[in-house]
Write a protein that holds these residues in place. Structure first.
Motif, PDB file in Angstrom:
ATOM      1  N   THR A  98      -5.559 -12.289   3.683  1.00  0.00           N
ATOM      2  CA  THR A  98      -5.267 -11.580   2.445  1.00  0.00           C
ATOM      3  C   THR A  98      -4.780 -10.148   2.671  1.00  0.00           C
ATOM      4  OG1 THR A  98      -7.005 -12.875   1.405  1.00  0.00           O
ATOM      5  CG2 THR A  98      -6.299 -10.927   0.226  1.00  0.00           C
ATOM      6  N   TYR A  99      -5.292  -9.505   3.713  1.00  0.00           N
ATOM      7  CA  TYR A  99      -4.973  -8.105   3.989  1.00  0.00           C
ATOM      8  C   TYR A  99      -4.148  -8.033   5.266  1.00  0.00           C
ATOM      9  CZ  TYR A  99      -8.649  -7.730   0.572  1.00  0.00           C
ATOM     10  OH  TYR A  99      -9.404  -7.890  -0.568  1.00  0.00           O
ATOM     11  N   CYS A 135      -9.287  -1.490   1.538  1.00  0.00           N
ATOM     12  CA  CYS A 135      -9.410  -2.899   1.145  1.00  0.00           C
ATOM     13  C   CYS A 135     -10.872  -3.345   1.049  1.00  0.00           C
ATOM     14  CB  CYS A 135      -8.686  -3.804   2.138  1.00  0.00           C
ATOM     15  SG  CYS A 135      -6.931  -3.477   2.254  1.00  0.00           S
ATOM     16  N   TYR A 150      -0.027  -3.254   4.322  1.00  0.00           N
ATOM     17  CA  TYR A 150       0.154  -1.882   4.801  1.00  0.00           C
ATOM     18  C   TYR A 150       1.358  -1.879   5.729  1.00  0.00           C
ATOM     19  CZ  TYR A 150      -0.781   2.323   7.639  1.00  0.00           C
ATOM     20  OH  TYR A 150      -0.673   3.523   8.315  1.00  0.00           O
ATOM     21  N   SER A 200     -12.431  -4.899   3.319  1.00  0.00           N
ATOM     22  CA  SER A 200     -12.324  -6.281   3.780  1.00  0.00           C
ATOM     23  C   SER A 200     -13.174  -6.562   5.013  1.00  0.00           C
ATOM     24  CB  SER A 200     -10.868  -6.604   4.087  1.00  0.00           C
ATOM     25  OG  SER A 200     -10.389  -5.742   5.092  1.00  0.00           O
ATOM     26  N   TYR A 247      -7.476   1.560   6.385  1.00  0.00           N
ATOM     27  CA  TYR A 247      -6.876   0.629   5.428  1.00  0.00           C
ATOM     28  C   TYR A 247      -7.744  -0.619   5.257  1.00  0.00           C
ATOM     29  CZ  TYR A 247      -3.943  -3.325   4.066  1.00  0.00           C
ATOM     30  OH  TYR A 247      -3.461  -4.482   3.489  1.00  0.00           O
ATOM     31  N   PHE A 248      -8.069  -1.279   6.358  1.00  0.00           N
ATOM     32  CA  PHE A 248      -8.843  -2.518   6.273  1.00  0.00           C
ATOM     33  C   PHE A 248     -10.259  -2.286   5.744  1.00  0.00           C
ATOM     34  CE2 PHE A 248      -6.078  -4.583   9.767  1.00  0.00           C
ATOM     35  CZ  PHE A 248      -5.332  -5.280   8.839  1.00  0.00           C
ATOM     36  N   ILE A 262       0.849  -1.191   0.000  1.00  0.00           N
ATOM     37  CA  ILE A 262       0.000   0.000   0.000  1.00  0.00           C
ATOM     38  C   ILE A 262       0.884   1.240   0.000  1.00  0.00           C
ATOM     39  CG2 ILE A 262      -1.779   1.272   1.284  1.00  0.00           C
ATOM     40  CD1 ILE A 262      -2.626  -1.494  -0.026  1.00  0.00           C
ATOM     41  N   TRP A 303      -2.318  -7.909   0.156  1.00  0.00           N
ATOM     42  CA  TRP A 303      -2.102  -6.471   0.231  1.00  0.00           C
ATOM     43  C   TRP A 303      -1.526  -6.185   1.601  1.00  0.00           C
ATOM     44  CZ3 TRP A 303      -5.425  -8.920  -2.763  1.00  0.00           C
ATOM     45  CH2 TRP A 303      -5.601  -8.452  -4.063  1.00  0.00           C
ATOM     46  N   GLU A 311     -10.616 -11.515   7.129  1.00  0.00           N
ATOM     47  CA  GLU A 311      -9.623 -11.540   6.053  1.00  0.00           C
ATOM     48  C   GLU A 311      -8.352 -10.774   6.416  1.00  0.00           C
ATOM     49  OE1 GLU A 311     -12.308 -11.350   2.069  1.00  0.00           O
ATOM     50  OE2 GLU A 311     -12.386  -9.566   3.344  1.00  0.00           O
ATOM     51  N   CYS A 312      -8.330 -10.192   7.624  1.00  0.00           N
ATOM     52  CA  CYS A 312      -7.262  -9.270   8.013  1.00  0.00           C
ATOM     53  C   CYS A 312      -6.364  -9.825   9.104  1.00  0.00           C
ATOM     54  CB  CYS A 312      -7.879  -7.974   8.524  1.00  0.00           C
ATOM     55  SG  CYS A 312      -8.984  -7.176   7.359  1.00  0.00           S
TER      56      CYS A 312
END
Length: 178
Positions: A113-114, A73, A160, A75, A68-69, A29, A158, A79-80
């Protein structure tokens, strides 16, 4: 205390061909507003967190992670994953992502994923490890966290990374291995 056997294992990720073959799946990011909190070389170190324990910077970091999340995203919390120094996680506040904390010191796979890597790693004072430089150590710790994610399964991720130092270490590693 630093576990030198864990460091050696993590350090191997820097040259791991399976990991290097998945580099194109990593998306860093690059958001100036979110990353501005880490523009100083020593931002997000343990000392930085303790110096800012009751400061607006920690509140802003929590808001950045939520932004961000949720917004960047889009999301779900499932998923984080995020990490920082274990003893520091209590300082980072924010709703919707707290349950996704993954310890830097664990080796469990979490297939998220994030990701948010909220630390800037240096050796503890007066600690040296032969044949491993400080940037290599920091990079290997970050790569270990990233490797535990969905990238293992060949899925895009992705990340951050608000610390400019840590983000640049990852970008350099990607550029050298692409």
């Amino acid at each position: 205390c630093i576990d030198s056997s864990k460091i050696a294992t993590n350090y191997k990720l820097i040259v791991d061909n399976d990991f290097k073959n998945k580099i194109q799946l990593i998306h860093i990011i690059d958001n100036a507003k979110l990353n501005s909190i880490g523009n100083d070389k020593y931002s997000l170190t343990k000392k930085w967190f303790y110096d800012n324990e009751n400061n607006k910077k920690l509140s802003q970091l929590g808001k950045n992670v939520v932004n961000y999340f949720r917004n960047i995203c889009g999301s779900k919390s499932s998923e984080c994953a995020w990490t920082t120094f274990d003893e520091i996680k209590q300082f980072i506040k924010g709703s919707g992502f707290r349950k996704g904390f993954e310890s830097l010191n664990k080796d469990n796979v979490f297939s998220k994923t994030y990701l948010a890597f909220l630390c800037n790693i240096y050796y503890p004072v007066n600690y040296k490890i032969e044949n491993i430089n400080e940037d290599g150590y920091a990079l290997s710790e970050m790569l270990q966290f990233i490797w535990r994610s969905a990238i293992r399964d060949g899925k895009e991720i992705w990340v951050y990374i608000p610390s400019i130092r840590m983000r640049n270490l990852l970008k350099q590693w990607i550029a050298q291995n692409s």
